[in-house]
Write a protein that holds these residues in place. Structure first.
Motif, short mmCIF file in Angstrom:
data_model
loop_
_atom_site.label_atom_id
_atom_site.label_comp_id
_atom_site.label_asym_id
_atom_site.label_seq_id
_atom_site.Cartn_x
_atom_site.Cartn_y
_atom_site.Cartn_z
N ARG A 154 0.86 -1.18 0.00
CA ARG A 154 0.00 0.00 0.00
C ARG A 154 0.89 1.23 0.00
O ARG A 154 1.28 1.73 1.04
N CYS A 157 0.14 4.06 2.30
CA CYS A 157 -0.01 3.74 3.73
C CYS A 157 0.29 4.98 4.59
O CYS A 157 1.33 5.60 4.44
N ARG A 158 -0.64 5.29 5.48
CA ARG A 158 -0.47 6.51 6.28
C ARG A 158 -0.06 6.21 7.72
O ARG A 158 -0.30 7.02 8.62
N CYS A 168 -1.13 2.13 12.79
CA CYS A 168 -2.01 2.16 11.62
C CYS A 168 -3.05 3.27 11.80
O CYS A 168 -3.61 3.42 12.88
N ARG A 169 -3.29 4.02 10.73
CA ARG A 169 -4.30 5.08 10.83
C ARG A 169 -5.60 4.70 10.12
O ARG A 169 -6.49 5.53 9.97
N CYS A 171 -6.41 4.00 6.97
CA CYS A 171 -6.75 4.72 5.75
C CYS A 171 -7.46 3.82 4.73
O CYS A 171 -8.16 4.32 3.86
N CYS A 175 -7.64 -3.23 4.57
CA CYS A 175 -6.25 -3.59 4.90
C CYS A 175 -6.25 -4.49 6.14
O CYS A 175 -6.88 -4.19 7.16
S1 SF4 Z 1 -4.94 0.81 6.89
FE1 SF4 Z 1 -3.14 1.20 8.22
S2 SF4 Z 1 -1.52 -0.24 7.63
FE2 SF4 Z 1 -3.13 -0.29 6.07
S3 SF4 Z 1 -2.40 1.15 4.51
FE3 SF4 Z 1 -3.69 2.38 5.90
S4 SF4 Z 1 -2.37 3.18 7.55
FE4 SF4 Z 1 -1.21 1.59 6.40
#
Ligand code: SF4
Length: 270
Positions: A154, A157-158, A168-169, A171, A175
């Motif tokens: 990803r 990925c944020r 993990c945010r 996003c 996921c």
């Molecule tokens: S859901 Fe969480 S781990 Fe997955 S891409 Fe977004 S920030 Fe990253």
């Protein structure tokens, strides 16, 4: 959970896949539970059985040096034979991987894991979960380390820096890191994406800041078994769940998406 690709084909790892020939890991978990029950029938003391299984994946001289006593050879040969007959279908890639592993990478103990040791690690993980689950639940600070490869695909990925590891945010709703994090938080566990290589240093830091600490790992089979051992050495009750297959860049030429069983995670926590 089906293959992350969404195809009707089992997920293939570099060395192992908990899907075997199925579309998910349900059959694997049934089998592991049944095998562990059989071994406990022969050796009803869970701690003693764990010690035997762990020692079996170490050299004999190491075991003698450490404990001054030898293993129960009859029990171990029964366990190894039963595991070979029952679990070989889940570790079909090991031989080819070891045959083609370049010399320069053979110093990595995870990469050079033998097939027999995968089988022993699988039982070790199940036994460790049974032995430490209650102590994990009683811990006042419980954290989880989720393998970073579950989000590797990803680019947007944020995830951001958290108190100990990346957070993990959420996003992307589908996921697996996000879905796992939501479930873990429901049970009061702090989820992190595992990026640190020095786990010992990380565990020492977390332990120094909390009264009692429990750890949950989601990682490939050999990494998880090693991480659980380290936790036990550091007096941190561990539980964990293996990835369905090892497909990150450490194993494959290029990283591929992988998965873990959310239903088994809930079983472990409920
Ligand atoms: S859901 Fe969480 S781990 Fe997955 S891409 Fe977004 S920030 Fe990253």
């Amino acid at each position: 959970m089906a293959s992350p690709s969404g195809k009707n084909t089992p997920l293939r790892g570099k060395t192992y896949s908990l899907h075997g020939e199925e579309r998910d890991a349900g059959h694997y978990y049934e089998l592991i539970r049944g095998l562990t029950d059989r071994f406990l029938h022969r050796c009803p003391d869970e701690q003693r059985l764990l010690e035997q299984v762990r020692n079996a994946s170490r050299g004999r001289s190491f075991v003698k040096r450490l404990s001054g006593r030898s293993n129960d050879r009859h029990l171990l040969s029964f366990i190894k034979k039963t595991l070979r007959e029952s679990l070989s279908g889940y570790t079909t890639g090991v031989r080819q991987h070891l045959r083609t592993l370049p010399l320069s990478r053979r110093f990595d103990p995870i990469l050079r894991t033998k097939e027999e040791h995968y089988h022993l690690f699988m039982i070790e993980i199940e036994l460790t979960n049974r032995i430490f689950r209650d102590a994990f639940r009683r811990s006042t600070y419980r954290f989880a380390l989720i393998a970073h490869c579950l989000r590797d695909f990803r680019p947007g990925c944020r995830a951001e820096a958290g108190a100990y590891e990346s957070l993990c945010r959420g996003c992307t709703k589908e996921c697996l890191v996000h879905l796992g994090s939501v479930l873990l938080r429901k049970y009061g566990i702090h989820p992190y994406i595992s990026v640190t290589m020095d786990l010992e240093k990380l565990f020492r830091k977390i332990r120094s800041e909390h009264d009692s600490v429990g750890a949950l790992g989601i990682a490939c089979v050999p990494e998880l078994a090693m991480g659980m051992r380290l936790c036990i050495e550091m007096d941190i009750p561990p539980v964990g769940l293996p990835l369905d297959a090892n497909r990150c860049a450490r194993w494959m030429k290029e990283a591929r998406d992988t998965s873990f069983s959310l239903s088994e995670l809930e079983n472990l926590l409920a």
